[in-house]
Design a protein around this motif. Structure first.
Motif, mmCIF file in Angstrom:
data_model
loop_
_atom_site.group_PDB
_atom_site.id
_atom_site.type_symbol
_atom_site.label_atom_id
_atom_site.label_comp_id
_atom_site.label_asym_id
_atom_site.label_seq_id
_atom_site.Cartn_x
_atom_site.Cartn_y
_atom_site.Cartn_z
ATOM 1 N N HIS A 94 0.837 -1.191 0.000
ATOM 2 C CA HIS A 94 0.000 0.000 0.000
ATOM 3 C C HIS A 94 0.877 1.248 0.000
ATOM 4 O O HIS A 94 2.081 1.182 0.244
ATOM 5 N N ALA A 95 0.249 2.381 -0.270
ATOM 6 C CA ALA A 95 0.976 3.657 -0.231
ATOM 7 C C ALA A 95 0.024 4.761 0.185
ATOM 8 O O ALA A 95 -1.155 4.763 -0.175
ATOM 9 N N ILE A 96 0.542 5.693 0.980
ATOM 10 C CA ILE A 96 -0.189 6.900 1.344
ATOM 11 C C ILE A 96 0.707 8.087 1.038
ATOM 12 O O ILE A 96 1.889 8.106 1.415
ATOM 13 N N LEU A 97 0.165 9.063 0.314
ATOM 14 C CA LEU A 97 0.898 10.274 -0.040
ATOM 15 C C LEU A 97 0.162 11.475 0.528
ATOM 16 O O LEU A 97 -1.068 11.464 0.619
ATOM 17 N N ALA A 98 0.914 12.522 0.906
ATOM 18 C CA ALA A 98 0.268 13.696 1.494
ATOM 19 C C ALA A 98 1.014 14.969 1.126
ATOM 20 O O ALA A 98 2.229 14.958 0.894
ATOM 21 N N LEU A 99 0.254 16.049 1.084
ATOM 22 C CA LEU A 99 0.796 17.401 0.956
ATOM 23 C C LEU A 99 0.578 18.065 2.310
ATOM 24 O O LEU A 99 -0.532 18.060 2.833
ATOM 25 N N THR A 100 1.640 18.617 2.898
ATOM 26 C CA THR A 100 1.513 19.245 4.213
ATOM 27 C C THR A 100 2.112 20.649 4.192
ATOM 28 O O THR A 100 2.856 21.007 3.281
ATOM 29 N N MET A 121 10.945 1.557 -10.962
ATOM 30 C CA MET A 121 10.490 2.396 -12.074
ATOM 31 C C MET A 121 8.966 2.524 -12.077
ATOM 32 O O MET A 121 8.418 3.635 -12.170
ATOM 33 N N ALA A 122 8.272 1.395 -11.955
ATOM 34 C CA ALA A 122 6.811 1.420 -11.966
ATOM 35 C C ALA A 122 6.273 2.125 -10.721
ATOM 36 O O ALA A 122 5.349 2.951 -10.807
ATOM 37 N N THR A 123 6.850 1.833 -9.577
ATOM 38 C CA THR A 123 6.360 2.411 -8.323
ATOM 39 C C THR A 123 6.593 3.915 -8.285
ATOM 40 O O THR A 123 5.686 4.690 -7.934
ATOM 41 N N LEU A 124 7.790 4.347 -8.639
ATOM 42 C CA LEU A 124 8.099 5.778 -8.562
ATOM 43 C C LEU A 124 7.379 6.575 -9.650
ATOM 44 O O LEU A 124 7.085 7.757 -9.465
ATOM 45 N N ALA A 125 7.076 5.932 -10.779
ATOM 46 C CA ALA A 125 6.277 6.610 -11.804
ATOM 47 C C ALA A 125 4.891 6.936 -11.235
ATOM 48 O O ALA A 125 4.359 8.029 -11.467
ATOM 49 N N TRP A 126 4.342 5.989 -10.474
ATOM 50 C CA TRP A 126 3.047 6.250 -9.827
ATOM 51 C C TRP A 126 3.181 7.342 -8.769
ATOM 52 O O TRP A 126 2.311 8.210 -8.650
ATOM 53 N N VAL A 127 4.269 7.312 -7.993
ATOM 54 C CA VAL A 127 4.481 8.328 -6.957
ATOM 55 C C VAL A 127 4.566 9.712 -7.584
ATOM 56 O O VAL A 127 3.935 10.669 -7.112
ATOM 57 N N ILE A 128 5.341 9.845 -8.650
ATOM 58 C CA ILE A 128 5.501 11.145 -9.331
ATOM 59 C C ILE A 128 4.159 11.638 -9.871
ATOM 60 O O ILE A 128 3.792 12.806 -9.724
ATOM 61 N N LYS A 129 3.420 10.733 -10.496
ATOM 62 C CA LYS A 129 2.102 11.100 -11.025
ATOM 63 C C LYS A 129 1.161 11.543 -9.901
ATOM 64 O O LYS A 129 0.443 12.544 -10.031
ATOM 65 N N SER A 130 1.185 10.827 -8.795
ATOM 66 C CA SER A 130 0.296 11.137 -7.672
ATOM 67 C C SER A 130 0.721 12.420 -6.969
ATOM 68 O O SER A 130 -0.126 13.215 -6.536
ATOM 69 N N PHE A 131 2.026 12.646 -6.830
ATOM 70 C CA PHE A 131 2.516 13.911 -6.270
ATOM 71 C C PHE A 131 2.019 15.087 -7.117
ATOM 72 O O PHE A 131 1.567 16.109 -6.596
ATOM 73 N N THR A 132 2.123 14.930 -8.431
ATOM 74 C CA THR A 132 1.680 15.982 -9.351
ATOM 75 C C THR A 132 0.190 16.247 -9.185
ATOM 76 O O THR A 132 -0.253 17.405 -9.175
ATOM 77 N N GLU A 133 -0.586 15.183 -9.007
ATOM 78 C CA GLU A 133 -2.030 15.330 -8.802
ATOM 79 C C GLU A 133 -2.324 16.119 -7.526
ATOM 80 O O GLU A 133 -3.182 17.013 -7.510
ATOM 81 N N ARG A 140 -1.541 27.013 -5.253
ATOM 82 C CA ARG A 140 -0.167 27.387 -4.898
ATOM 83 C C ARG A 140 0.705 26.193 -4.533
ATOM 84 O O ARG A 140 1.847 26.369 -4.088
ATOM 85 N N GLY A 141 0.213 24.965 -4.684
ATOM 86 C CA GLY A 141 0.985 23.795 -4.287
ATOM 87 C C GLY A 141 2.347 23.733 -4.934
ATOM 88 O O GLY A 141 3.374 23.602 -4.256
ATOM 89 N N LEU A 142 2.392 23.840 -6.259
ATOM 90 C CA LEU A 142 3.655 23.731 -6.977
ATOM 91 C C LEU A 142 4.566 24.916 -6.692
ATOM 92 O O LEU A 142 5.779 24.767 -6.548
ATOM 93 N N ASP A 143 3.993 26.120 -6.583
ATOM 94 C CA ASP A 143 4.788 27.323 -6.355
ATOM 95 C C ASP A 143 5.453 27.326 -4.985
ATOM 96 O O ASP A 143 6.503 27.949 -4.804
ATOM 97 N N THR A 144 4.849 26.643 -4.010
ATOM 98 C CA THR A 144 5.368 26.703 -2.643
ATOM 99 C C THR A 144 6.102 25.427 -2.226
ATOM 100 O O THR A 144 6.570 25.334 -1.092
ATOM 101 N N LEU A 145 6.206 24.441 -3.126
ATOM 102 C CA LEU A 145 6.841 23.177 -2.767
ATOM 103 C C LEU A 145 8.305 23.392 -2.383
ATOM 104 O O LEU A 145 9.079 23.973 -3.146
ATOM 105 N N SER A 146 8.685 22.892 -1.194
ATOM 106 C CA SER A 146 10.035 23.130 -0.680
ATOM 107 C C SER A 146 10.843 21.862 -0.428
ATOM 108 O O SER A 146 12.045 21.928 -0.238
ATOM 109 N N GLY A 147 10.187 20.701 -0.409
ATOM 110 C CA GLY A 147 10.928 19.466 -0.147
ATOM 111 C C GLY A 147 10.030 18.257 -0.228
ATOM 112 O O GLY A 147 8.796 18.361 -0.202
#
Length: 413
Positions: A94-100, A121-133, A140-147
């Motif tokens: 399973h995976a849980i992703l969050a913006l804080t 490759m498959a897992t991180l492609a999903w992570v990158i796609k989900s982070f972008t979502e 302002r999510g993308l403009d303020t992303l710091s780490g």
């Protein structure tokens, strides 16, 4: 005589702005005078550092204090909503992703079933796609992303963020996770073992003043995050806390995925518990299935979970005698199946550990539950990007940019 020409130094913001910021991270509003009293610095130095932090939007004004004559002095406090970080907790299935924000408060999150054995490759492609979502659906999510911080279910070399021969992560050994993520997000990326970040998340949420805590994740595998003296302990190569591959005293010689026999994971991990109950004639496939039966007061399911707790407790008792924690927190899918696992752990730990070590020992379930990982991951990267050194670098970069703009304007006049 030749004249020596010294190159001008790069413009810098008020030196020590990052150090001053550490006093404001607790969120308590303070005036310039109060900061001068706390630090022993002159008011002019405080004023310059405050100005630099205001320019970075890391602090903001929050009203005024009572005036002793003249204009009331302004209060300044940490502004956690000024920037954001992304956090990921990747488990075996399973995976849980969050913006804080910068205080670790969760702004948005998503979760999914993800097979870590599918490879990086498959897992991180999903992570990158989900982070972008997550970024796209928050203003302002993308403009303020710091780490970004990511937890994975295996040993990690903390200095590089690369997994080191993880038993349940085929194809991930020495894979450059930070480099892959940074191809899409130009921010610092930290990677750690998932149990380490869970320990940080649980401490932050429920035990902020506790200096010695052990977090036990009981899911597909069994791992431990160790906080001793207030600091997360990773060991020499980042493999500290790999409790699942400690042999259970008197345990059966069951083969384990690591190649040894009698390991705790082979006896009390999620798959092992489901297999033990299935052998008794119950149609279960996962630890969650076992938990559901236990909730229905199925005697066999309760007995299997209780025994898993005893096996975990037998190994934890050694940890208690060695590390003397004040708190043991159990989390993960199997621990969330009910009090039966925790009861088994308590039974053996209190029996097998020394009286002094257990005099004030608290053993309980996770308060953060399945969000412990992303909370801890966010705190991991927040501590990194808000360190005194990191804030000074940000302030100096901002000062250099402003100086360059001023020079350009002057040349155009």
């Amino acid at each position: 005589m030749a004249m020596t020409i010294t190159a001008p130094k790069s413009p810098t913001a008020a030196p020590g702005a990052g150090e001053l910021f550490q006093f404001l991270r607790d969120g308590k509003p303070r005036t310039r005078s109060e900061l001068a009293q706390i630090t022993g610095l002159s008011r002019s130095t405080i004023a310059a550092r405050v100005e630099a932090l205001l320019d970075l939007e890391l602090i903001g004004t929050v009203g005024s204090s009572a005036s002793s004559g003249g204009r009331p002095p302004s209060n300044f406090a940490f502004a956690p909503k000024s920037r954001t970080v992304l956090a990921a907790d990747l488990g075996a299935a399973h995976a849980i992703l969050a913006l804080t924000d910068l205080a670790g408060n969760i702004i948005d999150h998503l979760r999914a079933d993800v097979d870590i054995a599918a490879g990086p490759m498959a897992t991180l492609a999903w992570v990158i796609k989900s982070f972008t979502e997550l970024l796209q659906r928050n203003a302002r999510g993308l403009d303020t992303l710091s780490g970004i911080a990511i937890g994975v279910p295996g040993p990690v070399e903390h200095s590089t963020g690369r997994p080191t021969k993880p038993p349940i992560m085929p194809g991930w050994n020495d894979f450059d996770i930070p480099g892959t993520i940074q191809q899409h997000f130009d921010v610092p990326v930290l990677v750690d073992n998932d149990v380490n970040i869970m320990a940080l998340g649980e401490k932050t949420l429920s035990w902020p003043t506790t200096e010695n805590l052990i977090f036990v994740k009981v899911a597909t595998g069994v791992g431990v995050g160790i906080i001793s003296g207030g600091e997360l302990q990773r060991g020499a190569q980042g493999s500290a806390g790999d409790l699942g591959h400690v042999q259970v005293p008197g345990g059966a010689a069951k083969p384990c995925s690591c190649g040894n026999t009698g390991c705790l994971e082979a006896l009390a991990g999620g798959a092992a518990v489901a297999k033990n109950l299935a052998a008794l004639g119950h149609p279960v496939q996962t630890a969650s299935d076992v938990g559901k039966l236990a909730e229905e007061n199925n005697t066999a399911a309760i007995q299997v979970l209780r025994q898993a707790g005893r096996d975990i407790g037998a190994v934890l008792a050694m940890c208690v005698n060695l590390l003397n924690p004040s708190v043991i927190v159990l989390g993960g899918r199997l621990a969330r199946a009910g009090e039966h696992v925790i009861a088994g752990v308590r039974e053996v730990v209190y029996y097998r550990s020394t009286p002094l070590a257990t005099q004030h020992l608290v053993i309980g379930g996770s308060t953060a539950k399945d969000m412990a990982g992303v909370r801890g991951a966010s705190m991991l990267v927040i501590s990194h990007i808000l360190s005194a050194e990191a804030v000074d670098k940000l302030a100096n970069a901002r000062a250099a940019t402003r100086s360059s703009h001023d020079t350009t304007k002057e040349s155009l006049r």
